[in-house]
Structure formats: C-alpha cells, structure tokens
Write an enzyme that holds these catalytic residues in place. Structure first.
Site, short mmCIF file in Angstrom:
data_model
loop_
_atom_site.label_atom_id
_atom_site.label_comp_id
_atom_site.label_asym_id
_atom_site.label_seq_id
_atom_site.Cartn_x
_atom_site.Cartn_y
_atom_site.Cartn_z
N LYS A 149 -3.14 -8.75 -7.38
CA LYS A 149 -3.83 -8.68 -6.00
C LYS A 149 -3.95 -7.51 -5.31
O LYS A 149 -1.93 -6.94 -4.96
CB LYS A 149 -3.49 -9.82 -5.01
CG LYS A 149 -4.35 -10.03 -4.17
CD LYS A 149 -5.45 -9.46 -2.92
CE LYS A 149 -3.87 -9.48 -2.04
NZ LYS A 149 -4.17 -8.26 -0.57
N TRP B 208 0.42 -1.32 -0.11
CA TRP B 208 0.23 -0.07 -0.04
C TRP B 208 1.66 1.39 0.61
O TRP B 208 0.11 1.78 -0.13
CB TRP B 208 -0.95 -0.22 1.52
CG TRP B 208 -0.43 -0.74 2.62
CD1 TRP B 208 -0.39 -1.83 3.08
CD2 TRP B 208 0.28 0.38 3.52
NE1 TRP B 208 0.39 -1.69 3.85
CE2 TRP B 208 1.17 -0.51 4.45
CE3 TRP B 208 0.99 1.70 3.30
CZ2 TRP B 208 1.87 -0.05 5.30
CZ3 TRP B 208 1.95 1.76 4.26
CH2 TRP B 208 2.50 1.45 5.17
N LEU C 32 7.15 -25.16 -7.89
CA LEU C 32 8.73 -24.72 -8.67
C LEU C 32 8.49 -23.10 -9.57
O LEU C 32 8.28 -23.64 -11.25
CB LEU C 32 8.93 -25.66 -8.99
CG LEU C 32 9.98 -26.69 -8.23
CD1 LEU C 32 10.40 -28.17 -9.38
CD2 LEU C 32 11.03 -26.41 -7.89
N THR D 149 5.64 -12.04 5.39
CA THR D 149 4.53 -12.10 3.91
C THR D 149 5.73 -13.10 2.73
O THR D 149 4.88 -13.66 2.39
CB THR D 149 4.07 -11.24 3.58
OG1 THR D 149 2.95 -11.30 4.57
CG2 THR D 149 2.87 -11.89 2.84
N SER E 279 5.65 -7.26 3.66
CA SER E 279 6.68 -7.73 4.47
C SER E 279 8.09 -9.49 4.05
O SER E 279 7.51 -10.16 3.17
CB SER E 279 6.31 -7.89 5.84
OG SER E 279 5.38 -9.15 5.15
N VAL E 280 8.92 -9.23 5.06
CA VAL E 280 9.77 -10.22 4.77
C VAL E 280 9.00 -11.88 5.49
O VAL E 280 9.13 -12.86 4.92
CB VAL E 280 11.06 -10.23 5.52
CG1 VAL E 280 11.70 -11.35 6.23
CG2 VAL E 280 12.03 -8.80 5.55
N CYS F 206 10.04 1.16 1.60
CA CYS F 206 11.32 0.20 2.17
C CYS F 206 12.80 1.36 1.96
O CYS F 206 13.82 0.31 2.34
CB CYS F 206 11.04 -0.84 1.09
SG CYS F 206 10.81 0.02 -1.03
N GLU G 104 10.08 -8.36 -3.45
CA GLU G 104 10.75 -6.90 -2.56
C GLU G 104 10.56 -6.83 -0.95
O GLU G 104 9.05 -6.57 -1.10
CB GLU G 104 11.06 -6.00 -3.85
CG GLU G 104 11.36 -4.50 -3.46
CD GLU G 104 11.33 -3.64 -2.96
OE1 GLU G 104 11.91 -4.01 -1.21
OE2 GLU G 104 10.26 -2.84 -2.99
N GLU H 206 12.52 -2.96 10.59
CA GLU H 206 11.81 -1.69 10.13
C GLU H 206 10.67 -1.34 10.91
O GLU H 206 10.23 -2.26 11.03
CB GLU H 206 11.57 -2.53 9.01
CG GLU H 206 10.37 -1.70 7.55
CD GLU H 206 10.64 -2.38 6.11
OE1 GLU H 206 9.59 -3.16 5.79
OE2 GLU H 206 10.94 -1.78 5.61
N GLY I 110 12.02 -4.38 1.78
CA GLY I 110 11.97 -3.86 2.46
C GLY I 110 13.04 -3.67 2.83
O GLY I 110 14.65 -4.43 2.46
#
Ligand code: NAI
Ligand code: MG
Length: 498
Positions: free
Chosen positions: A189, A165, A257, A245, A242-243, A298, A263, A400, A265
């Site tokens: 999404k 967001w 696979l 998620t 976030s890391v 980030c 990405e 963070e 943060g």
C-alpha cells in the site's frame, strides 16, 4: 542515456500511463470504485497524474491475487527466487534515471543528492536479497539419540507492506525484497503522497516476477491500509510511518494475532564532544540531518547535543556549509535541497518554526536561500533552520518535526550528554563525535538506540540491521537477520529413528 529533457518527458509519460490504476495479478487495474485522486509535484504544484483511490474491494482483489500466487512462488527453490530478484535488480538498474526522475517529480527530492541515490539503493537491495536465497536455513538439534530433530524456515504467506513517502522506494525495497526471497507474496500500500514512483517500480518488477507475486495498491490509510491489515489472508504487516499509525496497525494486527515490523521514526541525538574533529563533525551533521531531504528522515540528527566549549564554532561552521547549499528545482542537477512533500507536512513544519521563534532563550538561524525561479514560487520549500540553545525539555527537542529543522542543545559534561541523549521517547539512531576511544566505546554501550555510529553518520544500508527501540518501533530491516526473523516462520520437526 536520454538527455534530461527527454527523461522528463519519459517520466511524465510513465506518470500518465500509470495514472489512476493499481497493479495486481500482473496487470494494471482500475479501482473498483472508479475513484482517483490527483498527484502533483510539490515544487511546481502542477498535477502530474492521478492515483487510484483504493478501498476494501480493491484490497480483496489484490490480496486474492497474492494468495493465489503464493504456493507456486514458495515451491520454487529459494535460489531460483533469488535469481529472479537479481534479474529484477538488473531491470531496475537499467531504468534508474527514469525512476529517479519520477521520484523527484512526485516527492520534490532533489535528483542528484537524493532521488538518484535512492533509485540506486533500491536496485542494490534487490541484488543483495537476491543473493540470500540459500541462507534460508534451519538447524539440526541433537535432542535425543532416537530422534532426528530439525527446524525449517517457511514463508509466512501474504505480506502487507504499508509505505511512507519520505524514502518510498528504498523503504519498499527493504520490505518486499526479503519477503519475496523468503517465499512470501506481497501487497504493497503506497503512501498517498508518493504513489506513482512506487507503482512504476512494481510495474518493472512484474516484468521479471510471476503475476500476483508483488502487487501494489494506492489509497488512503484508513480506507485502503485499514482493510489490508484486516484481511484474514494477510499473515504479516510491515510498516514505516508515524507512531500513532503504527499503534493503530499493531492493534489491528493483535486482533488477528499476526506479526508486525514497525519502523516509527525518531528524534535522534548526535553528541559532539569538545575533542571532536570539527571539520568531519560538521560535514557529518549536515549529512546526518538530511538537509538535502528537507530533514524528512526518521534518522535525522534532529537533536544535536554540543559541548558548550565548541558550540559557537560548530554552529558557525554548520551554518556556512548549509548556506552554501542550493535550494531549487528538484530536477536540476545543481540543486542540493528540494521540497517538503505536501501542504500538510509544510504546515506542520511551519508550526514548529513558529514555536521555536517564540521561545525566548532560543536563537533561530534560517539558512540557504529560497529559490527565486517564478515557476517555483508556490513550491513547498522551507529554509533549513537551526534552533540554537534549545533545552532537551522543549517540545522542539522531544517531538519528531520531520522537516529541515534541527536543535542545538548545549551540555557541559559527557554524563549529562548521555543522560539527555537517552531522555527521549524514541530510540532509532544515535551518533557521537569524539577522538577519545574510551569514551566512544562507552557511548556505544550506553546510548539507547538501534543504530549507533561513532565519527560518521551514514544512512541505512543493505546488510546492516536497522530498526528502533522504545517508541521508534519493533523489529529490524535491511539485513539477512531481518529476512529470517521477520519474513519466515520456523517449524520444528521431530522424526523417530525407532
Ligand atoms: P502515517 O504514519 O499516517 O502514514 C504512513 C502510511 O500509513 C501511509 O501509507 C498511510 O496511508 C498509512 N496509514 C495511515 N493510517 C492508516 C491506518 N489507519 N491503517 C493502515 N494504514 C494507514 O504518516 P504521515 O501522516 O504521512 O506523516 C505524519 C508524521 O509521521 C510525519 O510528520 C513524521 O513525523 C512521521 N513519519 C515517519 C516516517 C518514518 O520514516 N518513520 C515516515 C513518514 C512519516
Ligand atoms: Mg497520517
């Protein structure tokens, strides 16, 4: 251009028109469960609309639309696809003010300093990738005299793009523009906190793109993002967030696979040497910390490693600069700093503020001024905060915060600064301010980060590979290489000449 009041009315009308729906197969579609959730302005806390609460049934329908449209889209010449993206970019440019107004309404990002800038980067990104259709090249390989060997780049198929967001439009563009020009179709999404501005943009894109090529769902992570990553027709996931998620998504992708771009943060260090040009450094620090975005970035320069001999002056000048910034209504052109996105993030930021205030060796500076307008009294505003004298070991310096909170960490010599800069789980961005050329060059080689700047602190730009190392993620975005490496798969073809 409309007058500002008309713009607000227009943006609110878009929010109503786009309330409670997804967009797939070229059409606005009601969620199959019939469920929606409210969308409110974080500045006034007034509801501006609703968003469809997507679940596995909606995912199946949207992915079906994307899968159905993919072969025809991929069969077009890449330059023809690129021209369609450039037409879409022109369409976005015509609507920049409406897009920016809706973005400011739903996210609280100030119109002049943030939302309009982002709406422009969005259009620019489609323009940039639209020009790269002819770069989807392979190689010829002189393997053996009796063979013609070459590689070709092919689209992966259906790409899932899961958005955050904090810069939803820019980050959506970084994901979908390269995926599309490479011949993939996409299901986005959106983040539950910013569903309407992204839907508006996808609605505009659908005026230029064939139905099913770009689709968007809104909904919550596990119930909408989860089934999207798990759908066997999805061939690639690109994610910013976030890391934690990111790791859930990477696990789900590993089960099937399929490749991911993540990405995730950072806790980006900004080193200020004693020979830095302090005027420029302070301006760069304020910009780099993204105080105008309430620090919700980030790459925010959230660890300022400052040489002890200049620390006092640096902090005083930064405080003056931030004090001169105005917090207020995100839709007001005079506002520099808008709001935090959500009550969840607001509480999270406050928990770090409490933590910092409890550390005895840390001095707390709370800057600028809370807005006074009565209609903003419940708005999610947080004063920009500088914690001075933080240790690199403190949680404030390791986690963070994703709010308008930076740490000033003193150091005595360059080696110590480099060691502290690299002593972090993250590795997204890093900056050094110095007039010593040798030192600057040395730092660029030794700083462990994906995006390193000297004597400036600009944001990610179309054309420059952007992405982190360590816990900051996997893969690059925003450049031509990002399109080639992350949205195509390579086939090697061997033809006998005999
Ligand atoms: P998040 O990572 O949980 O959410 C990002 C996106 O992932 C949203 O669209 C969400 O619906 C989706 N998601 C969540 N769980 C999922 C799952 N199990 N499967 C598939 N999709 C899922 O981030 P959140 O909760 O919004 O923010 C928490 C923290 O994450 C922030 O305080 C910040 O530290 C960090 N963050 C970093 C960002 C960056 O730019 N790298 C952007 C947003 C958040
Ligand atoms: Mg979350």
């Amino acid at each position: 251009m409309d007058k500002p009041n008309n713009l607000l009315e227009t943006a609110l009308a878009h929010a109503r028109r786009l309330s409670g729906v997804h967009l797939y197969a070229g059409k606005l579609q009601a969620p199959l469960s019939g469920k929606t959730f409210p969308v409110a302005s974080p500045a006034t806390r007034q509801q501006i609309g609703t968003a469809a609460d997507g679940d596995a049934q909606d995912v199946a329908a949207a992915v079906g639309a994307a899968a159905g449209a993919q072969a025809d889209w991929a069969a077009m010449s890449p330059r023809a696809r690129g021209k369609i993206l450039q037409k879409a970019a022109a369409q976005l440019t015509q609507h920049t003010e409406e897009i920016a107004t809706l973005l400011a309404l739903e996210t609280g990002k100030a119109i002049r300093t943030e939302s309009r800038v982002e709406a422009n980067v969005l259009a620019d990104c489609f323009e940039f990738y639209g020009g790269l259709g002819s770069e989807l090249k392979g190689e010829t390989i002189p393997f053996a005299p009796n063979m013609l060997v070459f590689t070709q780049r092919e689209p992966i198929g259906v790409v899932a793009a899961i958005l955050p967001w904090n810069a939803p439009l820019m980050l959506m563009a970084f994901k979908i523009a390269p995926a599309l020009v490479a011949g993939n179709t996409v299901v986005v999404k959106s983040a539950e906190e910013a569903p309407l501005s992204t839907l508006f943009v996808v609605d505009l894109l659908n005026r230029s793109l064939p139905p099913g090529v770009v689709n968007i769902l809104s909904g919550f992570g596990p119930s909408c993002g989860g089934p999207l990553v798990a759908d066997r027709r999805v061939g690639k996931v690109t994610f910013t967030g976030s890391v934690d998620t990111g790791k859930i998504i990477a696990h789900a992708a590993a089960d099937r696979l399929i490749p991911t771009t993540l990405e995730l943060g950072g806790k980006s260090p900004m080193i200020v040497m004693d020979d830095a040009d302090l005027d420029r450094t302070v301006a760069g620090a304020v910009a780099g910390m993204r105080f105008t975005r309430q620090g919700q970035s980030c790459t925010a320069a959230s660890r300022m490693l400052v040489h002890r001999s200049v620390r006092e002056e640096f902090v005083a000048r930064m405080a003056d600069k931030v004090n001169a910034m105005r917090m207020g209504d995100p839709l007001d052109e005079a506002t520099d700093i808008g709001t935090i996105i959500s009550t969840g993030q607001f509480d999270r930021v406050h928990s770090y503020l409490e933590l910092g205030k409890r550390i005895p060796h840390v001095e707390t500076l709370q800057l600028s001024k809370m807005p006074e307008a009565p209609e903003l009294k419940d708005g999610l505003f947080v004063q920009p905060t500088v914690f001075v004298g933080v240790s690199n070991e403190d949680r404030l310096a390791r986690e963070e915060i994703f709010g308008p909170v930076t740490c000033v960490i003193p150091f005595d010599d360059y080696e110590q600064a480099i060691a502290m800069a690299n002593d972090s789980d993250y590795g997204l961005a890093a900056t050094i301010w110095t007039r010593n050329l040798q030192r600057a060059l040395d730092a660029t080689q030794r700083l462990q980060a994906g995006f390193v700047q000297v004597n400036q602190n600009i944001v990610a730009q179309p054309g420059l590979s952007y992405g982190g190392i360590k816990q900051s993620g996997l893969g690059k975005e925003a450049s031509m290489e990002a399109m080639l490496d992350h949205f195509t798969q390579k086939k090697t073809i061997l033809i006998s000449r005999d």
